[in-house]
Design a protein around this motif. Structure first.
Motif, PDB file in Angstrom:
ATOM      1  N   SER A 121       0.829  -1.213   0.000  1.00 52.51           N
ATOM      2  CA  SER A 121       0.000   0.000   0.000  1.00 52.51           C
ATOM      3  C   SER A 121       0.862   1.260   0.000  1.00 52.51           C
ATOM      4  CB  SER A 121      -0.925   0.005   1.224  1.00 52.51           C
ATOM      5  OG  SER A 121      -1.842  -1.069   1.178  1.00 52.51           O
ATOM      6  N   ALA A 122       1.934   1.239   0.792  1.00 53.75           N
ATOM      7  CA  ALA A 122       2.811   2.408   0.849  1.00 53.75           C
ATOM      8  C   ALA A 122       3.480   2.645  -0.499  1.00 53.75           C
ATOM      9  CB  ALA A 122       3.863   2.209   1.931  1.00 53.75           C
ATOM     10  N   LEU A 123       3.932   1.577  -1.149  1.00 52.21           N
ATOM     11  CA  LEU A 123       4.590   1.745  -2.445  1.00 52.21           C
ATOM     12  C   LEU A 123       3.597   2.196  -3.511  1.00 52.21           C
ATOM     13  CD1 LEU A 123       7.194  -1.162  -2.686  1.00 52.21           C
ATOM     14  CD2 LEU A 123       7.406   1.104  -1.696  1.00 52.21           C
ATOM     15  N   ILE A 151      11.329  -5.807  -3.865  1.00 52.10           N
ATOM     16  CA  ILE A 151      11.414  -5.763  -5.327  1.00 52.10           C
ATOM     17  C   ILE A 151      10.111  -6.224  -5.955  1.00 52.10           C
ATOM     18  CG2 ILE A 151      12.553  -6.837  -7.318  1.00 52.10           C
ATOM     19  CD1 ILE A 151      15.156  -6.791  -5.645  1.00 52.10           C
ATOM     20  N   ASP A 152       9.513  -7.255  -5.385  1.00 53.21           N
ATOM     21  CA  ASP A 152       8.235  -7.741  -5.924  1.00 53.21           C
ATOM     22  C   ASP A 152       7.158  -6.671  -5.792  1.00 53.21           C
ATOM     23  OD1 ASP A 152       6.655 -10.036  -7.001  1.00 53.21           O
ATOM     24  OD2 ASP A 152       5.570  -9.780  -5.109  1.00 53.21           O
ATOM     25  N   ALA A 153       7.131  -5.979  -4.653  1.00 60.01           N
ATOM     26  CA  ALA A 153       6.147  -4.907  -4.475  1.00 60.01           C
ATOM     27  C   ALA A 153       6.413  -3.752  -5.430  1.00 60.01           C
ATOM     28  CB  ALA A 153       6.162  -4.422  -3.027  1.00 60.01           C
ATOM     29  N   ALA A 154       7.682  -3.453  -5.678  1.00 56.89           N
ATOM     30  CA  ALA A 154       8.013  -2.406  -6.645  1.00 56.89           C
ATOM     31  C   ALA A 154       7.569  -2.798  -8.041  1.00 56.89           C
ATOM     32  CB  ALA A 154       9.521  -2.137  -6.623  1.00 56.89           C
ATOM     33  N   ARG A 155       7.726  -4.073  -8.382  1.00 54.25           N
ATOM     34  CA  ARG A 155       7.313  -4.560  -9.699  1.00 54.25           C
ATOM     35  C   ARG A 155       5.810  -4.375  -9.906  1.00 54.25           C
ATOM     36  NH1 ARG A 155       9.190  -9.161  -9.138  1.00 54.25           N
ATOM     37  NH2 ARG A 155      11.124  -8.946 -10.356  1.00 54.25           N
ATOM     38  N   HIS A 156       5.034  -4.625  -8.867  1.00 58.04           N
ATOM     39  CA  HIS A 156       3.577  -4.563  -8.997  1.00 58.04           C
ATOM     40  C   HIS A 156       3.014  -3.152  -8.861  1.00 58.04           C
ATOM     41  CE1 HIS A 156       3.914  -8.968  -8.337  1.00 58.04           C
ATOM     42  NE2 HIS A 156       2.826  -8.989  -9.083  1.00 58.04           N
ATOM     43  N   ARG A 182      20.556  -7.521  -8.988  1.00 61.20           N
ATOM     44  CA  ARG A 182      20.978  -7.639 -10.392  1.00 61.20           C
ATOM     45  C   ARG A 182      19.795  -8.024 -11.272  1.00 61.20           C
ATOM     46  NH1 ARG A 182      24.750 -10.621  -9.358  1.00 61.20           N
ATOM     47  NH2 ARG A 182      26.434  -9.083  -9.264  1.00 61.20           N
ATOM     48  N   ALA A 183      19.002  -8.956 -10.821  1.00 57.08           N
ATOM     49  CA  ALA A 183      17.835  -9.384 -11.599  1.00 57.08           C
ATOM     50  C   ALA A 183      16.828  -8.245 -11.740  1.00 57.08           C
ATOM     51  CB  ALA A 183      17.190 -10.600 -10.939  1.00 57.08           C
ATOM     52  N   ALA A 184      16.646  -7.477 -10.668  1.00 53.44           N
ATOM     53  CA  ALA A 184      15.716  -6.346 -10.733  1.00 53.44           C
ATOM     54  C   ALA A 184      16.196  -5.305 -11.730  1.00 53.44           C
ATOM     55  CB  ALA A 184      15.558  -5.723  -9.350  1.00 53.44           C
ATOM     56  N   ARG A 185      17.495  -5.040 -11.745  1.00 54.30           N
ATOM     57  CA  ARG A 185      18.034  -4.077 -12.701  1.00 54.30           C
ATOM     58  C   ARG A 185      17.846  -4.582 -14.134  1.00 54.30           C
ATOM     59  NH1 ARG A 185      22.177  -0.859 -10.297  1.00 54.30           N
ATOM     60  NH2 ARG A 185      21.386  -0.211  -8.277  1.00 54.30           N
ATOM     61  N   HIS A 186      18.135  -5.855 -14.348  1.00 55.90           N
ATOM     62  CA  HIS A 186      17.983  -6.418 -15.692  1.00 55.90           C
ATOM     63  C   HIS A 186      16.534  -6.359 -16.162  1.00 55.90           C
ATOM     64  CE1 HIS A 186      21.971  -8.912 -15.423  1.00 55.90           C
ATOM     65  NE2 HIS A 186      22.165  -7.627 -15.674  1.00 55.90           N
ATOM     66  N   ALA A 187      15.619  -6.415 -15.213  1.00 55.75           N
ATOM     67  CA  ALA A 187      14.200  -6.324 -15.552  1.00 55.75           C
ATOM     68  C   ALA A 187      13.729  -4.877 -15.731  1.00 55.75           C
ATOM     69  CB  ALA A 187      13.365  -7.007 -14.466  1.00 55.75           C
ATOM     70  N   GLY A 188      14.631  -3.936 -15.533  1.00 51.25           N
ATOM     71  CA  GLY A 188      14.279  -2.537 -15.729  1.00 51.25           C
ATOM     72  C   GLY A 188      13.550  -1.897 -14.567  1.00 51.25           C
ATOM     73  N   LEU A 189      13.598  -2.522 -13.387  1.00 48.91           N
ATOM     74  CA  LEU A 189      12.882  -1.961 -12.242  1.00 48.91           C
ATOM     75  C   LEU A 189      13.690  -0.831 -11.607  1.00 48.91           C
ATOM     76  CD1 LEU A 189      11.591  -5.254 -10.563  1.00 48.91           C
ATOM     77  CD2 LEU A 189      10.360  -3.697 -12.092  1.00 48.91           C
ATOM     78  N   PRO A 190      13.021   0.194 -11.094  1.00 46.82           N
ATOM     79  CA  PRO A 190      13.712   1.338 -10.483  1.00 46.82           C
ATOM     80  C   PRO A 190      14.138   1.023  -9.054  1.00 46.82           C
ATOM     81  CG  PRO A 190      11.354   1.718 -10.458  1.00 46.82           C
ATOM     82  CD  PRO A 190      11.558   0.410 -11.163  1.00 46.82           C
ATOM     83  N   VAL A 191      15.151   0.177  -8.925  1.00 47.28           N
ATOM     84  CA  VAL A 191      15.636  -0.279  -7.620  1.00 47.28           C
ATOM     85  C   VAL A 191      17.101   0.111  -7.476  1.00 47.28           C
ATOM     86  CG1 VAL A 191      16.025  -2.269  -6.119  1.00 47.28           C
ATOM     87  CG2 VAL A 191      14.025  -2.220  -7.631  1.00 47.28           C
TER      88      VAL A 191
END
Length: 435
Positions: free
Chosen positions: A169-171, A220-225, A245-254
């Motif tokens: 909810s916060a994200l 990371i999962d919450a950021a993705r959603h 590393r996986a989050a960066r490769h997926a283009g997530l803003p982490v």
């Protein structure tokens, strides 16, 4: 035109590397960058010779604790220590002060406490706790640089953590107002289930690497959603690097940070009852430390900040099960990191990127973090060869407790300039708001 000040060095750390340069300053900003011997009329002209001139450091992770726990630390002592270590801007954490910075009124109380006594520029984080979810925007509109939350107990009851649903909810709320959320990521169930002990080994066992990995995966999962921008605080566990590393490769803003204590100290060297080394997450082993250095060099870890978290001596007494967890190091970060970085073949330009440019970019301080025309004239004069030994009694934070007592370091700050003025006995820092 006649400038207010010209600072010269044969080793200026500029955005494109190290060069001889003359830095012309007018009205607190960098007006020109010229050749070292360029004729630049000025009311004051300082030539530092071969001493490097770095951008003022930006420390986005400082617990000042004022108001409410000013006997732990305060704005005057924390910012004086920061400036002595070459830091020209800090961003203060929302907890350990009373009240915590979780609404506009509390931010106003904190700004009033800081006003007139800061030796650096100071910004403020807001807090995201269960009680203020759905009401983050007014605090954001009041000028905080983003929101901090915990996934496990924060150490103080007035700043409770967010469970997975509340974190989501916060994200989601942060994504709607396009604001950064910074997360202390440890999985509480794993912490509760871990064995514990009063000595250092027992403490490390009570905060396993897996708890960081699990919580970071959850963030990371919450950021993705939700599409939120998230930043992992004080990364200690190299096991979590694959998740980043996986989050960066997926283009997530982490993004992620680490701290001097994780890059310098080795768990094998910590005495069993030396509670000045207690921090959460804990210091880990040498192999873990070297993996963090590799990730920093590769850009997977974005920046290095202090997590300066001091307390009175009586709260550091006892054992690792009961002592307060926090390491006071805001004055020492540049010397600590330079000492360790040069041993690994890194340059002062690398250090300036990790400790000035990257943290300024993280929080959107576009006029700070680099020596560039138009930026604030925040500059650090550094002697990279001077060897010295840390003595807690000689540091400026409130209590003379340090995990680095007696440690020999290489490199020391000889002068700090804040917006074109040398930092001295009278504070002239400003309170910043996120634009």
């Amino acid at each position: 035109m006649t400038h207010d000040v010209v600072l010269r060095s044969r080793r200026a750390i500029l955005p494109d590397g190290e060069h001889p340069a003359a830095i012309a300053i007018t009205d607190g900003r960098i007006a020109d960058i010229a050749a070292h011997d360029a004729p630049l009329p000025a009311h004051r002209d300082e030539d530092y010779g071969t001493l490097p001139l770095l951008p003022g450091l930006v420390d986005t992770h400082v617990h000042v604790n004022e108001p409410g726990r000013t006997h732990w630390e305060g704005f005057a002592t924390a910012t004086r220590a920061a400036a002595a270590g070459g830091v020209t801007t800090i961003v203060d954490m929302p907890l350990n002060s009373l009240p915590p910075t979780v609404d506009p009124e509390a931010l106003g109380v904190k700004r009033s406490a800081a006003d007139g006594q800061v030796f650096t520029d100071v910004g403020f984080w807001g807090g995201a706790i269960p009680a203020n979810l759905g009401r983050l925007k007014p605090l954001h509109d009041s000028g905080v640089f983003g929101f901090k939350c915990f996934t496990a107990h924060s150490g103080v009851d007035e700043f409770p953590p967010l469970d997975p649903d509340r974190l989501h909810s916060a994200l989601a709320e942060a994504a709607r107002i396009d604001v950064l959320v910074i997360v202390h990521a440890e999985e509480p169930g794993m912490l509760d289930a871990a064995p514990a002990g009063a000595d250092f080994a027992g403490f490390v066992a009570s905060r396993p690497s897996g708890a960081e990995v699990a919580a970071i995966r959850q963030v990371i999962d919450a950021a993705r959603h939700t599409g939120a921008r998230v930043h992992i605080l004080h990364l200690s566990a190299a096991e979590a690097l694959d998740e980043l590393r996986a989050a960066r490769h997926a283009g997530l803003p982490v993004t992620a940070e680490t701290c001097p204590h994780y890059l310098v100290l080795d768990a094998a060297e910590v005495p069993d009852l030396a509670t000045q080394f207690k921090c959460c997450p804990p210091i880990r082993d040498a192999a873990n430390r070297e993996a963090l250095w590799t990730a920093l060099a590769d850009g997977l870890i974005d920046c290095v900040v202090s997590d300066h978290s001091p307390c009175p001596p009586e709260l550091k007494q006892g054992d690792f099960g009961t002592a307060w967890g926090g390491i006071a190091s805001v004055q020492l970060g540049l010397s600590l990191i330079w000492t360790a970085a040069r041993e690994r073949g890194h340059s002062l330009s690398d250090v300036a990127t990790w400790m000035a440019t990257a943290p300024a970019s993280l929080v959107g301080l576009h006029g700070k973090g680099s020596i560039a025309i138009g930026n604030d004239a925040d500059l650090t004069v550094f002697d990279p060869e001077r060897r010295w030994r840390v003595r807690g009694a000689e540091l400026h934070h409130r209590h003379p407790i340090t995990a680095y007592e007696g440690r020999e370091l290489t490199g020391t700050v000889t002068a700090t300039w804040l917006r074109g003025r040398p930092v001295g006995a009278t504070p002239h820092g400003r309170l910043l708001s996120k634009e």
